[in-house]
Design a protein around this motif. Structure first.
Motif, PDB file in Angstrom:
ATOM      1  N   SER A 393       0.849  -1.198   0.000  1.00  0.00           N
ATOM      2  CA  SER A 393       0.000   0.000   0.000  1.00  0.00           C
ATOM      3  C   SER A 393       0.876   1.236   0.000  1.00  0.00           C
ATOM      4  N   PRO A 394       0.792   2.048  -1.030  1.00  0.00           N
ATOM      5  CA  PRO A 394       1.602   3.266  -1.022  1.00  0.00           C
ATOM      6  C   PRO A 394       1.249   4.175   0.162  1.00  0.00           C
ATOM      7  N   ILE A 395       2.266   4.868   0.668  1.00  0.00           N
ATOM      8  CA  ILE A 395       2.033   5.829   1.752  1.00  0.00           C
ATOM      9  C   ILE A 395       2.017   7.223   1.150  1.00  0.00           C
ATOM     10  N   THR A 396       0.936   7.941   1.389  1.00  0.00           N
ATOM     11  CA  THR A 396       0.908   9.330   0.942  1.00  0.00           C
ATOM     12  C   THR A 396       1.086  10.241   2.159  1.00  0.00           C
ATOM     13  N   ASP A 397       2.184  10.974   2.156  1.00  0.00           N
ATOM     14  CA  ASP A 397       2.515  11.900   3.241  1.00  0.00           C
ATOM     15  C   ASP A 397       1.935  13.247   2.817  1.00  0.00           C
ATOM     16  N   THR A 398       0.865  13.661   3.480  1.00  0.00           N
ATOM     17  CA  THR A 398       0.103  14.820   2.982  1.00  0.00           C
ATOM     18  C   THR A 398       0.459  16.078   3.756  1.00  0.00           C
ATOM     19  N   TRP A 399       0.993  17.048   3.051  1.00  0.00           N
ATOM     20  CA  TRP A 399       1.282  18.333   3.702  1.00  0.00           C
ATOM     21  C   TRP A 399       0.165  19.331   3.397  1.00  0.00           C
ATOM     22  N   TRP A 400      -0.342  19.938   4.455  1.00  0.00           N
ATOM     23  CA  TRP A 400      -1.317  21.018   4.303  1.00  0.00           C
ATOM     24  C   TRP A 400      -1.546  21.674   5.648  1.00  0.00           C
ATOM     25  N   GLN A 401      -2.510  22.577   5.757  1.00  0.00           N
ATOM     26  CA  GLN A 401      -2.723  23.372   6.972  1.00  0.00           C
ATOM     27  C   GLN A 401      -4.211  23.700   7.151  1.00  0.00           C
ATOM     28  N   THR A 402      -4.569  24.083   8.363  1.00  0.00           N
ATOM     29  CA  THR A 402      -5.923  24.573   8.601  1.00  0.00           C
ATOM     30  C   THR A 402      -6.253  25.664   7.572  1.00  0.00           C
ATOM     31  N   GLU A 403      -5.286  26.508   7.324  1.00  0.00           N
ATOM     32  CA  GLU A 403      -5.483  27.646   6.428  1.00  0.00           C
ATOM     33  C   GLU A 403      -5.685  27.225   4.977  1.00  0.00           C
ATOM     34  N   THR A 404      -5.068  26.115   4.579  1.00  0.00           N
ATOM     35  CA  THR A 404      -5.164  25.739   3.162  1.00  0.00           C
ATOM     36  C   THR A 404      -6.449  24.975   2.861  1.00  0.00           C
ATOM     37  N   GLY A 405      -7.117  24.476   3.895  1.00  0.00           N
ATOM     38  CA  GLY A 405      -8.422  23.832   3.712  1.00  0.00           C
ATOM     39  C   GLY A 405      -8.354  22.423   3.164  1.00  0.00           C
ATOM     40  N   SER A 406      -7.402  22.170   2.290  1.00  0.00           N
ATOM     41  CA  SER A 406      -7.265  20.822   1.742  1.00  0.00           C
ATOM     42  C   SER A 406      -5.800  20.536   1.455  1.00  0.00           C
ATOM     43  N   ILE A 407      -5.534  19.266   1.120  1.00  0.00           N
ATOM     44  CA  ILE A 407      -4.158  18.799   0.925  1.00  0.00           C
ATOM     45  C   ILE A 407      -3.500  19.551  -0.234  1.00  0.00           C
ATOM     46  N   MET A 408      -2.243  19.931  -0.044  1.00  0.00           N
ATOM     47  CA  MET A 408      -1.518  20.751  -1.026  1.00  0.00           C
ATOM     48  C   MET A 408      -0.404  19.967  -1.714  1.00  0.00           C
ATOM     49  N   ILE A 409       0.433  19.319  -0.903  1.00  0.00           N
ATOM     50  CA  ILE A 409       1.562  18.562  -1.459  1.00  0.00           C
ATOM     51  C   ILE A 409       1.435  17.136  -0.936  1.00  0.00           C
ATOM     52  N   ALA A 410       1.348  16.188  -1.844  1.00  0.00           N
ATOM     53  CA  ALA A 410       1.204  14.780  -1.435  1.00  0.00           C
ATOM     54  C   ALA A 410       1.356  13.884  -2.649  1.00  0.00           C
ATOM     55  N   ALA A 411       1.833  12.679  -2.387  1.00  0.00           N
ATOM     56  CA  ALA A 411       1.894  11.690  -3.465  1.00  0.00           C
ATOM     57  C   ALA A 411       0.483  11.224  -3.782  1.00  0.00           C
TER      58      ALA A 411
END
Ligand code: PRX
Length: 635
Positions: A393-411
């Motif tokens: 199972s690939p691991i997606t490391d999701t970078w984002w913030q409360t401010e961004t509302g949704s995931i920004m950088i992720a596999a």
């Protein structure tokens, strides 16, 4: 055809290039094809980061609950929308179908209306992880009220600050909550908070733990009887694209918490599009995010993102250690979970337990693993990959913030090749930039700088509730024409991003974003304390923990230092919540200061992290001698 669901790497690059070259066309097509509108927009985007003013889909009309519920009823009415797994494994899990969710949301919405809640009113939600929590968010959205969820682990003081800041007239809560073996007196916390919230006229109380609580006459009411009498249909309020959907508070490096304001259409599109791609969700998958709905992760990836895609989303009331450390894996086996999304701190805690807790269960249903909230260290990544994902199972490391509302950088799983500790590539529509200290963009690869975003994306927060100037100062003033994230990052030789951590005075503890200033303010209320500084230091399980340097009003204070430490941590628990407690407290006679009186936090950070051989030049300090003293007595 829009590129709503990306299926291979070549397609990713094509779609990404298009999203940068023609961002408006890119988002316009997605909005057009995948959502339900009462009226289409006049303009996709207008923006000016200098004000800052950003609008997406101006002129459009919609209701997000029609997108998350009503439109699925015809084909998915009997499909499970929310799968509730209670704290106690012997209590039956509850499958709430899309039809039932519709009816319960409408009943709740009708109750709110009956209590006088109108479009634009703020509703505070302080509810544990029970179905009423998700339903209350959607009920607010149904009638156009703005929800402000406060994590049900925050103290009465923190709750009161948030209620007053957004001027909520109504609070939704529960008689209490279950957390593993413990029960928590939530209603007591609300009662205490409301002593300082004069604006609150109504408190609706869900029954969960059957606690004997006091109900204040004329203010408090049990929720269930009201729901039982309410109609199961409720016409949705038709909202403008840019009408606020919710406020969610996040810590700042200074002052009181920031009420980030998210709007309707952009947030919906951002959370739905990223959910579909980052979790590669397919019809009939069972998806589980272990976060609490009190955080942005729960808003976007337990409630709105999954439901907008007609998914089955698991909501877990309990903790990973109850009744034992196998609980997460028991749930994965029991509900045949396909996508599993959690925080590195949980992975580290789970990895410390006997592997028998994992091996006992069949995890073969898993297809995608996710992480969020803080950088994941290599060891934890490999443990997750080998023992939970069985390297399949690939691991997606999701970078984002409360401010961004949704995931920004992720596999994108099965699309983007992963490397441990790298969040990898930006999602389509997201344009990151790395900046040097002088405000220049670092072009090309193999660079390290401050992470900014240089073009708007639909789910970005539009303002801070009641304080637009602070929004501008915090996010748009460090670098011209850029949104500044507060994080540092590096871009490697192939363009992959690795988040290196906060570059401001926010510390991420167990995945929770904590500003140091509010904690220092709490400590300084202690009558014996003169001055305090909080810094983060690496911690095996929590990622970071908090280290406090404290000077006392009377040097050589005769009181027992252990008692003082307890009192200080109690004060922090009362003012903020137990998550902000300090792991280490060092009493010292002085703090290192510059000649202009500014405390040198950088030095204290290094000492706390045991990096004393790289302190740099301390001779220009006003009081270099205290550094030696602090190092000598470091904990
Ligand atoms: O420092 C980054 C860290 O968490 C911060 C945002 O915290 P919050 O608003 O509470 O939202 C957390 C859930 C989205 C970021 O500025 N952070 C979040 N995800 C990651 C991360 N750091 C490294 N890697 C991540 N995947």
């Amino acid at each position: 055809m829009s590129n709503y669901h990306i299926k291979n790497l070549e397609e990713y690059f094509t779609v990404y290039r298009k999203s940068v070259r023609y961002p408006e066309t890119f988002w316009d097509e997605i909005a057009e094809e995948h959502f339900m509108w009462r009226k289409k927009w006049d303009e996709v985007l207008s923006w000016d980061f200098s004000k800052p003013e950003i609008t997406w889909f101006k002129g459009a009309k919609l209701n997000i609950t029609e997108n998350c519920i009503d439109r699925h009823l015809r084909i998915r009415g009997d499909k499970t929308a929310i799968l509730f797994e209670p704290n106690d494994p012997s209590e039956k899990a509850e499958h709430i179908t899309y039809q039932q969710l519709h009816d319960r949301v409408c009943q709740f919405a009708n109750v709110l209306k009956e209590k006088g809640v109108k479009k634009g009113d703020r509703v505070c939600i302080y509810v544990p992880m029970i179905p009423e929590l998700a339903i209350s968010l959607l009920a607010c959205a149904r009638i156009g009220a703005i929800h402000s969820v406060v994590f049900a682990g925050f103290s009465s003081n923190a709750l009161a600050t948030r209620i007053n800041d957004s001027d909520c007239k109504i609070v939704i809560t529960a008689d209490g909550s279950f957390r593993g073996k413990k029960t928590i007196d939530l209603k007591g916390i609300v009662d205490k908070a409301l002593e300082t919230c004069e604006g609150v006229k109504t408190v609706l109380v869900a029954k969960r733990i059957e606690a004997d609580i006091t109900m204040k006459e004329g203010r408090d009411e049990w929720l269930q009887p009201l729901l039982n009498n309410a109609a199961t249909t409720c016409e949705p309020e038709i909202m403008d694209a840019e009408d606020p959907l919710f406020i969610l508070y996040t810590s700042g490096s200074t002052g009181k918490p920031k009420g980030m304001v998210h709007t309707t259409a952009g947030y919906m599109i951002g959370s739905a599009f990223t959910f579909k791609n980052v979790f590669q969700y397919r019809e009939n998958d069972v998806y589980w995010c272990t976060a609490d709905i009190g955080w942005i992760t729960g808003h976007s990836y337990i409630v709105y993102g999954p439901l907008a895609n007609g998914a089955t989303t698991v909501m877990f009331e309990g903790v990973p250690s109850y009744p034992d450390w196998g609980r997460f894996w028991e749930i994965v086996e029991k509900h045949k979970v396909n996508q599993f999304y959690t925080a590195p701190t949980a992975i580290r805690a789970l990895a410390k337990q006997n592997i028998a807790f994992v091996e006992k269960y069949d995890l073969s249903s898993l297809k995608v693993l996710g992480t969020v909230g803080e950088p994941i260290n290599e060891e934890a990544w490999h443990w997750y990959d080998e023992n939970i994902g069985h390297k399949k199972s690939p691991i997606t490391d999701t970078w984002w913030q409360t401010e961004t509302g949704s995931i920004m950088i992720a596999a994108i799983p099965y699309v983007t090749p992963t490397i441990p500790t790298f969040a990898t590539l930006p999602l389509p529509g997201i344009q990151p930039a790395l900046m040097d200290a002088d405000g220049n963009e670092l072009k090309g690869n193999q660079v390290d700088g401050r992470l900014c975003i240089k073009f708007p994306w639909p789910s970005m927060a539009r303002t801070i509730w009641g304080n637009h100037q602070r929004y501008k100062d915090t996010y748009f003033s460090s670098f011209e024409n850029m949104y500044f994230t507060g994080d540092g990052a590096m871009r490697d030789s192939v363009g992959y991003y690795r988040i290196t951590g906060r570059v401001d005075d926010v510390v991420i503890v167990s995945g929770h974003n904590l500003g140091t200033a509010p904690i220092e303010d709490a400590i300084n209320e202690h009558p014996a304390v003169a001055e305090s500084v909080i810094v983060g230091f690496p911690h095996e399980v929590k990622g970071n923990a908090l280290y406090g340097y404290i000077t006392l009003k009377e040097a050589g204070e005769s009181r027992n230092q252990d008692n003082l430490r307890k009192e200080i941590n109690q004060l922090i628990t009362d003012r903020i919540g137990p998550i902000a407690k300090l792991d280490k407290i060092q009493f010292t006679d002085g703090l290192p200061k510059t000649r202009s009186g500014k405390i040198m936090r950088r030095i204290l950070r290094k000492i706390a992290s045991n990096e004393t051989d790289s302190l740099g030049d301390t001779s220009t300090l006003l009081n270099p001698e205290v550094v030696e003293d602090i190092i000598k007595n470091a904990l």
